[in-house]
Design a protein around this motif. Structure first.
Motif, mmCIF file in Angstrom:
data_model
loop_
_atom_site.group_PDB
_atom_site.id
_atom_site.type_symbol
_atom_site.label_atom_id
_atom_site.label_comp_id
_atom_site.label_asym_id
_atom_site.label_seq_id
_atom_site.Cartn_x
_atom_site.Cartn_y
_atom_site.Cartn_z
ATOM 1 N N ILE A 119 8.294 -2.688 -1.227
ATOM 2 C CA ILE A 119 6.997 -2.944 -0.595
ATOM 3 C C ILE A 119 6.797 -2.050 0.634
ATOM 4 O O ILE A 119 5.781 -1.354 0.735
ATOM 5 C CB ILE A 119 6.830 -4.439 -0.263
ATOM 6 C CG1 ILE A 119 6.735 -5.244 -1.563
ATOM 7 C CG2 ILE A 119 5.617 -4.677 0.617
ATOM 8 C CD1 ILE A 119 6.792 -6.747 -1.363
ATOM 9 N N PRO A 120 7.744 -1.990 1.596
ATOM 10 C CA PRO A 120 7.537 -1.093 2.737
ATOM 11 C C PRO A 120 7.544 0.385 2.340
ATOM 12 O O PRO A 120 6.839 1.200 2.943
ATOM 13 C CB PRO A 120 8.699 -1.384 3.679
ATOM 14 C CG PRO A 120 9.380 -2.573 3.160
ATOM 15 C CD PRO A 120 8.919 -2.824 1.776
ATOM 16 N N LEU A 121 8.309 0.723 1.319
ATOM 17 C CA LEU A 121 8.334 2.114 0.861
ATOM 18 C C LEU A 121 6.974 2.524 0.307
ATOM 19 O O LEU A 121 6.445 3.580 0.651
ATOM 20 C CB LEU A 121 9.415 2.298 -0.205
ATOM 21 C CG LEU A 121 9.529 3.703 -0.792
ATOM 22 C CD1 LEU A 121 9.971 4.687 0.271
ATOM 23 C CD2 LEU A 121 10.470 3.704 -1.970
ATOM 24 N N VAL A 122 6.390 1.691 -0.502
ATOM 25 C CA VAL A 122 5.064 1.983 -1.055
ATOM 26 C C VAL A 122 4.016 2.006 0.062
ATOM 27 O O VAL A 122 3.124 2.858 0.070
ATOM 28 C CB VAL A 122 4.703 0.954 -2.154
ATOM 29 C CG1 VAL A 122 3.254 1.080 -2.570
ATOM 30 C CG2 VAL A 122 5.630 1.120 -3.350
ATOM 31 N N ALA A 123 4.153 1.100 1.040
ATOM 32 C CA ALA A 123 3.213 1.080 2.161
ATOM 33 C C ALA A 123 3.331 2.352 2.990
ATOM 34 O O ALA A 123 2.321 2.915 3.431
ATOM 35 C CB ALA A 123 3.464 -0.150 3.023
ATOM 36 N N ALA A 124 4.548 2.837 3.221
ATOM 37 C CA ALA A 124 4.746 4.064 3.998
ATOM 38 C C ALA A 124 4.185 5.272 3.266
ATOM 39 O O ALA A 124 3.546 6.145 3.876
ATOM 40 C CB ALA A 124 6.227 4.256 4.286
ATOM 41 N N ILE A 125 4.380 5.326 1.968
ATOM 42 C CA ILE A 125 3.827 6.436 1.182
ATOM 43 C C ILE A 125 2.298 6.377 1.212
ATOM 44 O O ILE A 125 1.628 7.393 1.390
ATOM 45 C CB ILE A 125 4.368 6.403 -0.261
ATOM 46 C CG1 ILE A 125 5.861 6.742 -0.268
ATOM 47 C CG2 ILE A 125 3.601 7.362 -1.157
ATOM 48 C CD1 ILE A 125 6.541 6.527 -1.591
ATOM 49 N N GLY A 126 1.742 5.179 1.058
ATOM 50 C CA GLY A 126 0.292 5.031 1.125
ATOM 51 C C GLY A 126 -0.260 5.419 2.484
ATOM 52 O O GLY A 126 -1.306 6.064 2.580
ATOM 53 N N ALA A 127 0.437 5.051 3.557
ATOM 54 C CA ALA A 127 -0.016 5.404 4.904
ATOM 55 C C ALA A 127 0.035 6.915 5.106
ATOM 56 O O ALA A 127 -0.857 7.501 5.727
ATOM 57 C CB ALA A 127 0.838 4.697 5.944
ATOM 58 N N GLY A 128 1.061 7.557 4.584
ATOM 59 C CA GLY A 128 1.157 9.009 4.693
ATOM 60 C C GLY A 128 0.046 9.713 3.933
ATOM 61 O O GLY A 128 -0.538 10.683 4.426
ATOM 62 N N LEU A 129 -0.250 9.234 2.752
ATOM 63 C CA LEU A 129 -1.335 9.820 1.970
ATOM 64 C C LEU A 129 -2.680 9.611 2.648
ATOM 65 O O LEU A 129 -3.503 10.531 2.716
ATOM 66 C CB LEU A 129 -1.361 9.220 0.562
ATOM 67 C CG LEU A 129 -0.215 9.639 -0.351
ATOM 68 C CD1 LEU A 129 -0.264 8.834 -1.644
ATOM 69 C CD2 LEU A 129 -0.281 11.120 -0.629
#
Length: 54
Positions: free
Chosen positions: A9-19
């Motif tokens: 969940i945090p990994l996907v959130a971090a990738i989404g925030a970067g994008l």
């Protein structure tokens, strides 16, 4: 397996925030700060004017 899902969940959130951050910043390089600086200069001039009533 549940712990792995909670770590994703945090990994996907971090990738989404970067994008999102790269998408939001894509036009900033093409825009200049000219209009904002002009507005700030007008604001400063207005604030520096002395008022005769005070």
């Amino acid at each position: 397996m549940a712990a792995l899902a909670w770590l994703l969940i945090p990994l996907v959130a971090a990738i989404g925030a970067g994008l999102w951050g790269s998408w939001a910043n894509r036009t900033r390089k093409m825009r200049s700060d000219g209009p904002e600086l002009d507005g700030y200069a007008r604001f400063r001039e207005a604030m520096e004017k002395s008022h005769s009533g005070t």
